[in-house]
Design a protein around this motif. Structure first.
Motif, short mmCIF file in Angstrom:
data_model
loop_
_atom_site.label_atom_id
_atom_site.label_comp_id
_atom_site.label_asym_id
_atom_site.label_seq_id
_atom_site.Cartn_x
_atom_site.Cartn_y
_atom_site.Cartn_z
N THR A 1 16.27 17.03 4.78
CA THR A 1 16.84 15.69 4.65
C THR A 1 15.82 14.63 5.07
N LEU A 2 15.09 14.90 6.15
CA LEU A 2 14.03 13.98 6.56
C LEU A 2 12.99 13.84 5.46
N GLY A 3 12.64 14.96 4.83
CA GLY A 3 11.68 14.91 3.73
C GLY A 3 12.16 14.04 2.60
N CYS A 4 13.45 14.13 2.27
CA CYS A 4 14.03 13.30 1.21
C CYS A 4 13.90 11.82 1.55
N LEU A 5 14.21 11.47 2.79
CA LEU A 5 14.14 10.06 3.20
C LEU A 5 12.70 9.55 3.20
N ILE A 6 11.75 10.40 3.62
CA ILE A 6 10.34 10.00 3.56
C ILE A 6 9.92 9.76 2.12
N LEU A 7 10.33 10.64 1.22
CA LEU A 7 9.99 10.46 -0.19
C LEU A 7 10.61 9.19 -0.75
N TRP A 8 11.84 8.90 -0.37
CA TRP A 8 12.50 7.68 -0.83
C TRP A 8 11.71 6.45 -0.40
N ILE A 9 11.29 6.43 0.85
CA ILE A 9 10.47 5.31 1.34
C ILE A 9 9.14 5.26 0.60
N GLY A 10 8.52 6.45 0.42
CA GLY A 10 7.23 6.49 -0.27
C GLY A 10 7.30 5.99 -1.69
N TRP A 11 8.47 6.12 -2.31
CA TRP A 11 8.62 5.66 -3.70
C TRP A 11 8.43 4.15 -3.83
N PHE A 12 8.57 3.41 -2.75
CA PHE A 12 8.32 1.97 -2.82
C PHE A 12 6.83 1.66 -2.89
N GLY A 13 6.00 2.67 -2.62
CA GLY A 13 4.58 2.55 -2.94
C GLY A 13 4.31 3.07 -4.33
N PHE A 14 5.03 4.11 -4.72
CA PHE A 14 4.83 4.76 -6.01
C PHE A 14 5.15 3.80 -7.16
N ASN A 15 6.34 3.20 -7.14
CA ASN A 15 6.76 2.34 -8.26
C ASN A 15 6.31 0.89 -8.10
N PRO A 16 6.72 0.17 -7.06
CA PRO A 16 6.23 -1.21 -6.91
C PRO A 16 4.70 -1.29 -6.77
N GLY A 17 4.10 -0.28 -6.14
CA GLY A 17 2.64 -0.28 -6.03
C GLY A 17 1.95 -0.19 -7.37
N SER A 18 2.63 0.42 -8.35
CA SER A 18 2.03 0.57 -9.68
C SER A 18 1.95 -0.74 -10.45
N GLN A 19 2.54 -1.79 -9.91
CA GLN A 19 2.33 -3.12 -10.49
C GLN A 19 0.89 -3.56 -10.32
N LEU A 20 0.20 -2.95 -9.33
CA LEU A 20 -1.22 -3.19 -9.06
C LEU A 20 -1.51 -4.64 -8.70
N ALA A 21 -0.51 -5.33 -8.20
CA ALA A 21 -0.66 -6.72 -7.75
C ALA A 21 0.59 -7.08 -6.96
N MET A 22 0.45 -8.05 -6.07
CA MET A 22 1.61 -8.54 -5.35
C MET A 22 2.10 -9.80 -6.06
N ASP A 23 3.14 -9.63 -6.88
CA ASP A 23 3.68 -10.76 -7.62
C ASP A 23 5.20 -10.68 -7.62
N SER A 24 5.84 -11.51 -8.42
CA SER A 24 7.30 -11.59 -8.41
C SER A 24 7.97 -10.34 -8.97
N GLU A 25 7.22 -9.50 -9.68
CA GLU A 25 7.80 -8.29 -10.24
C GLU A 25 8.00 -7.20 -9.19
#
Length: 466
Positions: free
Chosen positions: A251-275
């Motif tokens: 369960t801890l692993g699941c929660l870590i992955l969930w948090i990490g996904w905010f780097g995986f998907n929003p990070g893939s914008q490759l910029a800090m913008d409104s998207e």
């Protein structure tokens, strides 16, 4: 007075320790502000350049930290006697991925090429014009490499869980090197380096197919060729439960992955913008919907809510929305995640009935829902990006056809290359441990150590959860 002071000091010490990260952030922020004040003399884009690079650096760290999530998840869902082996594979795979991707993988994925094959030489070591990168607020090449290497590592980590508890450690190491150095990057360039699929119109924002289903196809071929674990099926072919030994760390692993996904998907914008916040919300909604749907589905089908299905439902929702998180609406993201949560439960049942033994459900999470999420772009894209409309939003069949072609191309490529690699390893170093080694557990057989030495033993000295 002295007694009171002694009671107070430990609290004060912890307060001081807690202030250290805050102090570091203040110092870093102060330094960035100072640079930003000087920036107009250099280039007005300098603060944006700094912010974009800082955000992707944070995203890279989050994706790298997902390795901890995979390690906890897979270890918890496997048996005690294989815990060291699973942890070892999850740790070493990122070191191998980093090395292989630096040696040749990044060049094959992002080098110069013809749309099908790219190459820029061995050993990534970039030089660049800093003024140009500042003026265009681009990512510096070394940071782009770090971010992309984290993704390459994820594709190999997916395989680890599906082949757990019976694969030779050496075979897994060799397979991971080839996957991250050649198989994944060659195909990755077809989309993310302007290759033929990108030119066709195929869309996969953060890798439902490029990362997750590629890893899933590789996992499927491995699990199929290895065969099921000893004791997984009775003499009449009925699947037998081999429960994981620690659902707390799963369960801890699941929660870590969930948090990490905010780097995986929003990070893939490759910029800090409104998207970025938009992508974060669609990602979160899909994960939540997947968890809800999988819990309800397992409750309905099995009579009780299954925690392991809730875990995999959340991950299935996150995988499903990864391709379209930037082009679907919030309602669309929730529906994609909800369907993914249902699919993952029935997929686990189906693979079990086909005698494809996947101890952690990696093929159901990453392959099945990587495919679903990629196709879902052709259904739910709502014009958030101009001209990107799916079937349900007036775009007709065009985008859906493009998504089918991409799914098919990556499936064929990965099935052929990974199956060939598995069979080559089987014929040379061997891929499966001996039955006696599998019975005593890979911790002792492969590593000569135990994860819980001195704990969880019964009167005979045998591990309780073995």
């Amino acid at each position: 007075m002295v007694h009171s002071l002694r009671q107070f000091l430990p609290r004060f010490q912890w307060a001081w320790v807690a202030c250290v990260p805050l102090t570091a952030l203040i110092v870093i922020g102060w330094g960035l502000a100072a640079h930003a004040q000087d920036a107009p003399e250099m280039d007005p884009m300098y603060p944006i350049f700094l912010l974009n690079n800082l955000w992707v650096f944070v995203g890279a760290i989050l994706v790298i930290f997902m390795n901890a999530g995979f390690g906890m998840l897979e270890t918890g869902l496997c048996r005690q006697k294989n815990a060291v082996n699973v942890l070892s594979k999850n740790l070493i795979v990122f070191t191998l991925a980093t090395a292989a991707y630096w040696f040749i993988g990044y060049s094959l994925m992002y080098g110069e090429g013809n749309g099908w094959f790219h190459f820029d030489g061995l050993f990534f070591d970039p030089s660049f014009d800093e003024a140009e990168y500042i003026a265009e607020a681009k990512l510096v090449p070394s940071l782009d490499f770090l971010f992309q290497a984290a993704f390459a590592g994820t594709s190999a980590t997916i395989v680890s869980g599906a082949v757990a508890e019976r694969i030779k450690f050496t075979a897994f190491l060799i397979f991971s090197l080839v996957l991250t150095g050649f198989i994944y990057p060659i195909a990755g360039g077809w989309q993310w380096n302007g290759g033929w699929l990108n030119q066709l119109g195929f869309y996969d924002f953060a890798g439902s197919t490029l990362v997750h289903s590629v890893g899933g196809w590789a996992a499927l071929t491995g699990a199929f060729i290895l065969g099921p674990r000893l004791g997984k099926y009775s003499e009449n072919g009925t699947p037998q439960a081999l429960p994981g030994h620690n659902l707390s760390i799963a369960t801890l692993g699941c929660l870590i992955l969930w948090i990490g996904w905010f780097g995986f998907n929003p990070g893939s914008q490759l910029a800090m913008d409104s998207e970025v916040p938009y992508i974060a919300v669609t990602t979160n909604l899909a994960g939540a919907a997947g968890g809800i749907a999988a819990t309800a589905t397992s409750w309905f089908t099995a009579g009780k809510p299954d925690l392991s299905m809730t875990i995999n439902g959340i991950l299935a929702g996150l995988v499903g929305v990864t391709a379209g998180c930037s082009v679907v609406g919030m309602g669309g993201a929730f529906i994609i995640g909800f369907i993914a949560g249902i699919l993952v439960v029935f997929s686990v049942y189906t693979f079990d009935s086909l005698k494809i033994d996947d101890p952690v459900g990696a093929t159901s999470v990453h392959l099945v829902n990587g495919v679903w999420g990629t196709l879902a772009v052709g259904l739910f894209a709502n014009g958030h990006i101009e001209g990107m409309n799916g079937l349900l939003f007036g775009g007709g069949m065009t985008q859906l056809i493009h998504q089918f072609i991409g799914v098919f191309a990556y499936g064929i490529w990965t099935l052929i290359t990974t199956a060939g690699l598995w069979y080559a390893l089987q014929a040379t170093v061997g891929i499966r441990v001996e039955p006696e080694e599998e019975k005593i557990g890979l911790d002792v057989a492969e590593h000569d150590m135990e994860a819980y030495s001195g704990f969880l033993k019964d009167s005979s000295g045998v591990g309780i959860s073995e």
